[in-house]
Scaffold this motif. Sequence first.
Motif, mmCIF file in Angstrom:
data_model
loop_
_atom_site.group_PDB
_atom_site.id
_atom_site.type_symbol
_atom_site.label_atom_id
_atom_site.label_comp_id
_atom_site.label_asym_id
_atom_site.label_seq_id
_atom_site.Cartn_x
_atom_site.Cartn_y
_atom_site.Cartn_z
ATOM 1 N N LYS A 93 -9.827 5.697 2.578
ATOM 2 C CA LYS A 93 -8.497 6.199 2.931
ATOM 3 C C LYS A 93 -7.597 5.999 1.717
ATOM 4 C CE LYS A 93 -5.190 6.122 6.754
ATOM 5 N NZ LYS A 93 -4.920 5.593 8.108
ATOM 6 N N VAL A 94 -6.884 7.059 1.345
ATOM 7 C CA VAL A 94 -6.083 7.025 0.122
ATOM 8 C C VAL A 94 -4.626 7.336 0.444
ATOM 9 C CG1 VAL A 94 -5.798 7.970 -2.204
ATOM 10 C CG2 VAL A 94 -8.080 7.847 -1.189
ATOM 11 N N PHE A 95 -3.743 6.546 -0.121
ATOM 12 C CA PHE A 95 -2.302 6.757 0.048
ATOM 13 C C PHE A 95 -1.693 7.083 -1.315
ATOM 14 C CE2 PHE A 95 -1.576 5.248 4.362
ATOM 15 C CZ PHE A 95 -2.696 4.464 4.607
ATOM 16 N N LEU A 96 -0.981 8.202 -1.379
ATOM 17 C CA LEU A 96 -0.222 8.528 -2.578
ATOM 18 C C LEU A 96 1.254 8.518 -2.188
ATOM 19 C CD1 LEU A 96 -2.308 11.521 -4.020
ATOM 20 C CD2 LEU A 96 -2.577 9.089 -4.473
ATOM 21 N N GLU A 97 2.025 7.745 -2.951
ATOM 22 C CA GLU A 97 3.429 7.595 -2.608
ATOM 23 C C GLU A 97 4.325 8.319 -3.606
ATOM 24 O OE1 GLU A 97 3.327 5.249 0.664
ATOM 25 O OE2 GLU A 97 4.828 4.285 -0.598
ATOM 26 N N CYS A 98 5.422 8.834 -3.101
ATOM 27 C CA CYS A 98 6.395 9.528 -3.939
ATOM 28 C C CYS A 98 7.791 9.071 -3.522
ATOM 29 C CB CYS A 98 6.253 11.029 -3.749
ATOM 30 S SG CYS A 98 7.495 12.009 -4.615
ATOM 31 N N VAL A 99 8.614 8.744 -4.501
ATOM 32 C CA VAL A 99 9.982 8.305 -4.227
ATOM 33 C C VAL A 99 10.949 9.082 -5.099
ATOM 34 C CG1 VAL A 99 11.574 6.359 -4.232
ATOM 35 C CG2 VAL A 99 9.191 5.990 -3.611
ATOM 36 N N GLN A 100 12.035 9.576 -4.497
ATOM 37 C CA GLN A 100 13.083 10.250 -5.276
ATOM 38 C C GLN A 100 14.419 9.558 -5.019
ATOM 39 O OE1 GLN A 100 15.604 12.269 -3.627
ATOM 40 N NE2 GLN A 100 14.692 12.622 -1.593
ATOM 41 N N ASP A 101 15.237 9.551 -6.074
ATOM 42 C CA ASP A 101 16.501 8.823 -5.971
ATOM 43 C C ASP A 101 17.701 9.756 -5.964
ATOM 44 O OD1 ASP A 101 16.809 7.715 -9.478
ATOM 45 O OD2 ASP A 101 16.603 9.694 -8.566
ATOM 46 N N MET A 102 17.481 11.022 -5.572
ATOM 47 C CA MET A 102 18.542 12.023 -5.666
ATOM 48 C C MET A 102 19.113 12.416 -4.308
ATOM 49 S SD MET A 102 16.436 14.236 -8.389
ATOM 50 C CE MET A 102 14.931 13.850 -7.508
#
Lengths: 111, 111
Positions: free
Chosen positions: A18-27
């Motif tokens: 099981k693979v988790f890819l995370e993405c975060v934006q600060d806008m």
Amino acid sequence: DVKVTQSSRYLVKRTGEKVFLECVQDMDHENMFWYRQDPGLGLRLIYFSYDVKMKEKGDIPEGYSVSREKKERFSLILESASTNQTSMYLCASTPGLDTQYFGPGTRLTVL
Amino acid sequence: GQQVMQIPQYQHVQEGEDFTTYCNSSTTLSNIQWYKQRPGGHPVFLIQLVKSGEVKKQKRLTFQFGEAKKNSSLHITATQTTDVGTYFCAGTRAAGNKLTFGGGTRVLVKP
């Protein structure tokens, strides 16, 4: 300055993991997207979200799921990784139907 | 579903020469965007075209949106080594809410 970050630049996993890819934006953008990029195929949309807890399937959602519990974070999940999911994964965010701001990408290799 | 095709897939250009890359959609678009991805980098927004027949210029780059809003072109004059990269077009279908990317034109410049 606009910033989209992804949890890993490179990732190696085994088939079935099981693979988790995370993405975060600060806008404070409403819309977030997950694409995969393969040579000659351009960017293909996997899933997108236009609000917290909202998600819509893109063009190639099979084998993937997503989670958006907070506005700034959009996660892509591979429930059981397979070798054909080896690819570059790009996250993007946008305030509307205009400029997409991309993260640096995660190159995932599934062995 | 909506398809966006780009030609050529590869473009080898002598430094100083001009070239054009083309983008064609199977459906009418509400807008078209162009992105540039440098080798090892992520796509970066260049421009958006919205009006039928619209032409926009950015220094040596000229972008055009077709009268029928189903095709677009990017023309680069006096190519430089800094133009190396993959250029993607991406269109939003009329009344749509997501971008569909073309396969990209990979540009290689010979000094």
